[in-house]
Design a protein around this motif. Structure first.
Motif, PDB file in Angstrom:
ATOM      1  N   ARG A   1       0.845  -1.175   0.000  1.00  0.00           N
ATOM      2  CA  ARG A   1       0.000   0.000   0.000  1.00  0.00           C
ATOM      3  C   ARG A   1       0.888   1.235   0.000  1.00  0.00           C
ATOM      4  O   ARG A   1       1.959   1.251   0.620  1.00  0.00           O
ATOM      5  CB  ARG A   1      -0.878   0.030   1.247  1.00  0.00           C
ATOM      6  CG  ARG A   1      -1.865  -1.101   1.378  1.00  0.00           C
ATOM      7  CD  ARG A   1      -2.970  -1.078   0.364  1.00  0.00           C
ATOM      8  NE  ARG A   1      -3.687   0.191   0.315  1.00  0.00           N
ATOM      9  CZ  ARG A   1      -4.775   0.390  -0.407  1.00  0.00           C
ATOM     10  NH1 ARG A   1      -5.259  -0.588  -1.173  1.00  0.00           N
ATOM     11  NH2 ARG A   1      -5.377   1.562  -0.409  1.00  0.00           N
TER      12      ARG A   1
ATOM     13  N   TRP B   1      -6.724  -5.913  -9.398  1.00  0.00           N
ATOM     14  CA  TRP B   1      -6.312  -5.587  -8.030  1.00  0.00           C
ATOM     15  C   TRP B   1      -5.684  -4.193  -7.971  1.00  0.00           C
ATOM     16  O   TRP B   1      -5.945  -3.425  -7.043  1.00  0.00           O
ATOM     17  CB  TRP B   1      -5.319  -6.637  -7.532  1.00  0.00           C
ATOM     18  CG  TRP B   1      -4.800  -6.358  -6.148  1.00  0.00           C
ATOM     19  CD1 TRP B   1      -5.395  -6.669  -4.962  1.00  0.00           C
ATOM     20  CD2 TRP B   1      -3.571  -5.696  -5.817  1.00  0.00           C
ATOM     21  NE1 TRP B   1      -4.612  -6.233  -3.909  1.00  0.00           N
ATOM     22  CE2 TRP B   1      -3.485  -5.637  -4.406  1.00  0.00           C
ATOM     23  CE3 TRP B   1      -2.527  -5.157  -6.574  1.00  0.00           C
ATOM     24  CZ2 TRP B   1      -2.402  -5.062  -3.746  1.00  0.00           C
ATOM     25  CZ3 TRP B   1      -1.456  -4.577  -5.909  1.00  0.00           C
ATOM     26  CH2 TRP B   1      -1.387  -4.533  -4.511  1.00  0.00           C
TER      27      TRP B   1
ATOM     28  N   GLN C   1      -8.996  -1.572  -9.105  1.00  0.00           N
ATOM     29  CA  GLN C   1     -10.400  -1.568  -8.685  1.00  0.00           C
ATOM     30  C   GLN C   1     -10.659  -0.741  -7.421  1.00  0.00           C
ATOM     31  O   GLN C   1     -11.793  -0.318  -7.176  1.00  0.00           O
ATOM     32  CB  GLN C   1     -10.903  -2.995  -8.465  1.00  0.00           C
ATOM     33  CG  GLN C   1     -10.273  -3.737  -7.298  1.00  0.00           C
ATOM     34  CD  GLN C   1     -10.822  -5.144  -7.170  1.00  0.00           C
ATOM     35  OE1 GLN C   1     -11.582  -5.619  -8.017  1.00  0.00           O
ATOM     36  NE2 GLN C   1     -10.433  -5.835  -6.118  1.00  0.00           N
ATOM     37  N   ASP C   2      -9.635  -0.499  -6.620  1.00  0.00           N
ATOM     38  CA  ASP C   2      -9.837   0.310  -5.414  1.00  0.00           C
ATOM     39  C   ASP C   2      -9.420   1.763  -5.591  1.00  0.00           C
ATOM     40  O   ASP C   2      -9.343   2.512  -4.618  1.00  0.00           O
ATOM     41  CB  ASP C   2      -9.066  -0.299  -4.244  1.00  0.00           C
ATOM     42  CG  ASP C   2      -9.743  -1.549  -3.699  1.00  0.00           C
ATOM     43  OD1 ASP C   2     -10.936  -1.734  -4.000  1.00  0.00           O
ATOM     44  OD2 ASP C   2      -9.080  -2.335  -3.006  1.00  0.00           O
TER      45      ASP C   2
ATOM     46  N   THR D   1     -18.512   8.636  -5.017  1.00  0.00           N
ATOM     47  CA  THR D   1     -18.743   7.349  -4.369  1.00  0.00           C
ATOM     48  C   THR D   1     -20.001   7.447  -3.525  1.00  0.00           C
ATOM     49  O   THR D   1     -20.259   8.476  -2.886  1.00  0.00           O
ATOM     50  CB  THR D   1     -17.561   6.936  -3.481  1.00  0.00           C
ATOM     51  OG1 THR D   1     -17.327   7.957  -2.498  1.00  0.00           O
ATOM     52  CG2 THR D   1     -16.304   6.733  -4.301  1.00  0.00           C
TER      53      THR D   1
END
Length: 767
Positions: free
Chosen positions: A541, A579, A582-583, A589
């Motif tokens: 991350r 992966w 998608q985030d 939102t």
């Protein structure tokens, strides 16, 4: 009633409420009671007929007991108690009317609600007896309170129990009346989240005791239930959903049950499940492939087992949102034509969830664009401003030279990952000239200059004359073996088999240790550097986004050297790119405050809006359009939450079961602004909260009573409650002394003792 009365006398003596009205002095009274058996013993020293020691002891005991009772009656025994004037005060009776009262775990197969109605109503019911002393107010309660004048108004249909709210409404409605007490009849379920004990202490401060009555069995002996279901799309395929169901059971350890997933009347999945130990919960993993591109309401069913008490929790509805989604945009920048570039592009072809826009340098000053949406996309090479780069969710960097990206573009790329939440993948090696730049900071591994490496570790990925250039099969780490990025099969053993069958790779770029917080998914099986195996695939991350490094440029071999039918290479690359992307943050939102709702719940819709630079936008105008299950529609403006930048909210109450579709329409007032729409869906399902942990909670009911100055009873003790309630001190009761000397039971005991003494003396022929 005599048994309960005698028990009350014993309790009064134990609590110190018993006294003798004519007692001259406690010590003198005690001496008088001791003198009686002494005097009787002295009188029985000589008798007209000889007596055995046993007979002498019997006669002394009978005569002493009779005389002690006579002395007690002469001293006037009294009990201090409390009473109210009939019909001058009020008593509130609250009956739980939630769905858990439907459970048939009472004697004779009665439901809890039926058992309560049978003891309350009728000419001999508890309410009739209480009505002789009090002005009664009878209520049913679930999430709120309502009057229940007759048993027909108790339907056991509420989907939430809130004794806290019920007591609060009693205080509000009857606060101006002389309220002597409250009777709360319930199974003890409290799923409202309120602080009912604090409410009980408020009643205690007003001297209004709460008498609680527990209904139902404390432990449900036979039940299988579904407690939760969650579903999320997989990165394996965005049209495949992983469904996780949690089951709990009691009484059926080791039994097999059949789980079925229904789409309306159509069965889409069936699975046999072996139940675990009693009282334990177990997770069941299912995989669904919806056939329609829309929100679909599924129902998970457990076939009922013999003698199962609760059938309502054998069904569970859940929503799978399989609506059409825009393709994820991935930018691929490559410094020169190579096999890896060609095969990565082929892997993504045909995947509607991904759009790969590539920028390939084919020679000095010559570039080739593929997958672009317009003639202007990437016309000037790698984006130089945020508004253009931020249209992508992920970026792949191939084998590029340092002059390919300027310092400003590298800074923009760092912001893309850290602030925009995008994904970055480095495929192959990192040019030494990038080591002191922002790009090196983004990677999950520590770059090493090739000139500082030992000779045997230099050059492998660019020329195959060293150990780093030899063939190798990457070894999955424990994290990699179970990572969704690298899964080739949902079955663990089959996944290992398929990985073992992949062709060997060739050449690895040597890096240093993984950075703190990074995860190594695959490593070199034999080459080590700095005391550990060389990482081949690593992730981490970074700010709001994520990054990945693949330190080989030969994954194309997984396709080139396999049969054309094998899709392992495509699957791995598609999963990795999903992966990565998608985030990534979206400009709009929409979230709901719960995963699902029940009828009567309040829904809070939260929309977060960002501008083109993905900064919070407080100047947008939002409208929420809601389509109800019956097809009716409504529009409402969403209000900016002043406490959070870029956040807008709307609230409403749902009154229908089914799927609700929402559309949030956004227009911005910042500059040219943005216009966007966001579709979402949520579901209102039949409530199961009343049937999970449905045993009687006597502990909570007891604490409510204790906190208020009342007492707890089981339903079978309702007659004792009726007797005790008027003797409990309260704001509208007064203390009185009740004589015991003239009670029939005491006189009967005296007569029995005297008769026994007379018969024993006659039997032995004594005068």
């Amino acid at each position: 009633m005599n048994f309960f009365y005698e028990s009350y006398v014993v309790d009064a003596i134990r609590d110190g409420r018993f006294s003798l009205a004519y007692s001259p002095h406690p010590l003198l009274t005690f001496a008088l009671f001791l003198l009686v058996p002494v005097l009787v013993w002295w009188l029985y020293r000589r008798t007209t007929r000889p007596l055995t020691p046993r007979w002498r002891l019997l006669l002394i005991s009978l005569r002493s007991a009779a005389l002690i009772i006579l002395l007690l009656m002469l001293l006037r025994p009294v009990i201090s108690t409390w009473e109210i004037n009939p019909q001058e005060t009020y008593l509130a009776v609250l009956v739980d009317d939630s769905e858990s009262m439907q459970i048939a775990d009472m004697a004779g197969g009665q439901s809890r609600s039926e058992a309560v109605r049978s003891v309350l109503y009728g000419d001999d019911g508890a309410l009739a007896t209480l009505a002789e002393r009090y002005q009664l107010r009878t209520f049913g309660f679930d999430k709120s309170l309502r009057r229940a004048g007759s048993e027909l108004e108790l339907t056991a249909s509420g989907n939430l129990s809130s004794p806290d709210a019920a007591l609060q409404q009693v205080a509000d409605q009857l606060g101006g009346l002389p309220l002597s007490g409250v009777v709360l009849i319930s199974d003890g379920a409290d799923n409202s989240g309120g602080d009912v004990l604090a409410r009980a202490r408020d009643f205690a401060a007003r001297e209004i005791p709460i008498f609680t009555v527990g209904v139902g069995q404390s432990d449900i002996p036979t039940d299988v239930g579904i407690t939760s279901v969650s579903a999320a799309s997989t990165i394996l395929d965005n049209s495949v959903f992983d469904v996780q169901a949690t089951l709990i059971q009691r009484g059926y350890a080791g039994r097999q049950v059949n789980l079925r997933v229904m789409d309306g009347d159509t069965e889409v999945l069936s699975r046999a499940v072996l139940l675990g130990a009693d009282g334990s919960s177990q997770r069941v993993d299912l995989e669904l492939s919806p056939e329609r591109r829309e929100p679909i309401l599924y129902e998970l069913l457990i076939e009922p087992l013999d003698q199962e008490l609760i059938l309502q929790n054998n069904r569970y509805q859940f929503l799978v949102d399989n609506s059409e989604r825009p393709a994820l945009n991935v930018l691929y920048v490559e410094g020169h034509p190579r096999n890896e570039f060609k095969f990565i592009r082929r892997a993504v072809e045909g995947d509607e969830s991904l759009r790969l826009a590539s920028y390939l340098q084919t020679g000095p000053g010559r570039f080739y664009r593929q997958g672009i949406n317009s003639p202007l996309e990437l016309n000037n090479g790698f984006p130089t401003d945020a508004s253009e780069l931020y249209t992508y969710e992920a970026v792949i960097l191939g084998d590029i030279e340092r002059d390919f990206l300027s310092d400003e573009q590298l800074g923009l790329l760092q912001d893309f990952v850290a602030e925009r939440g995008g994904g970055l993948l480095l495929s192959g090696r990192l040019n030494d000239a990038f080591i002191d730049t922002a790009l090196a900071d983004l990677l999950p591994v520590t770059p090493e200059r090739s000139t500082t490496l030992p000779a045997y570790l230099q050059g492998g990925i660019t020329r195959g004359t060293h150990a780093t250039g030899e063939l190798f099969r990457p070894r999955l780490t424990p994290s990699g073996e179970f990572s969704p990025l690298l899964r080739l099969s949902s079955d663990d053993s089959e996944n290992r088999v398929q990985w073992a069958a992949l062709p060997a790779l060739q050449g690895v770029y040597v890096t240093g240790r993984p950075k703190p917080g990074a995860t190594v998914l695959a490593e070199h099986p034999s080459i080590q550097y700095q005391g550990q195996a060389l990482p081949v695939i690593a992730t981490q991350r970074y700010g709001s986004g994520r990054s990945m490094a693949i330190t080989t440029a030969s994954t194309w071999r997984w396709q080139m050297l396999m049969s054309s039918e094998d899709d392992s290479h495509e699957r791995i690359w598609r999963q990795m790119l999903r992966w990565l992307s998608q985030d990534a943050l979206e400009r709009v939102t929409v979230n709901f405050d719960k995963p699902f709702y029940n009828v009567g719940d309040q829904v809070t819709v939260t929309a977060r809006v960002r501008n083109e630079e993905f900064q919070a936008d407080n100047n947008a105008s939002l409208w929420l359009q809601r389509t109800n299950p019956d097809g009716s529609m409504s529009d409402v403006a969403m209000e900016w939450d002043i406490s959070e930048d870029g956040v807008y909210r709307s609230q409403f109450t749902v009154d229908q079961e089914g799927v609700y579709n929402t559309l949030v329409d956004v227009s911005s007032a910042v500059g040219a602004g943005i216009e966007n729409e966001k579709n979402s869906a949520f579901v209102v399902t039949p409530s199961l909260r009343e049937f999970n942990n449905a045993g009687r909670d006597a502990g909570l009911l007891g604490r409510i009573a204790e906190s208020s100055g009342g007492q707890y009873y089981d339903l079978s003790q309702i007659d004792q409650l009726v007797s005790d309630i008027e003797r409990t001190p309260g704001a509208y009761s007064r203390e009185v002394q009740e004589d015991l000397w003239d009670k029939p039971w005491l006189l009967a005991l005296l007569i029995a003792l005297m008769s026994a003494d007379w018969m024993a003396r006659r039997y032995r022929g004594l005068s």
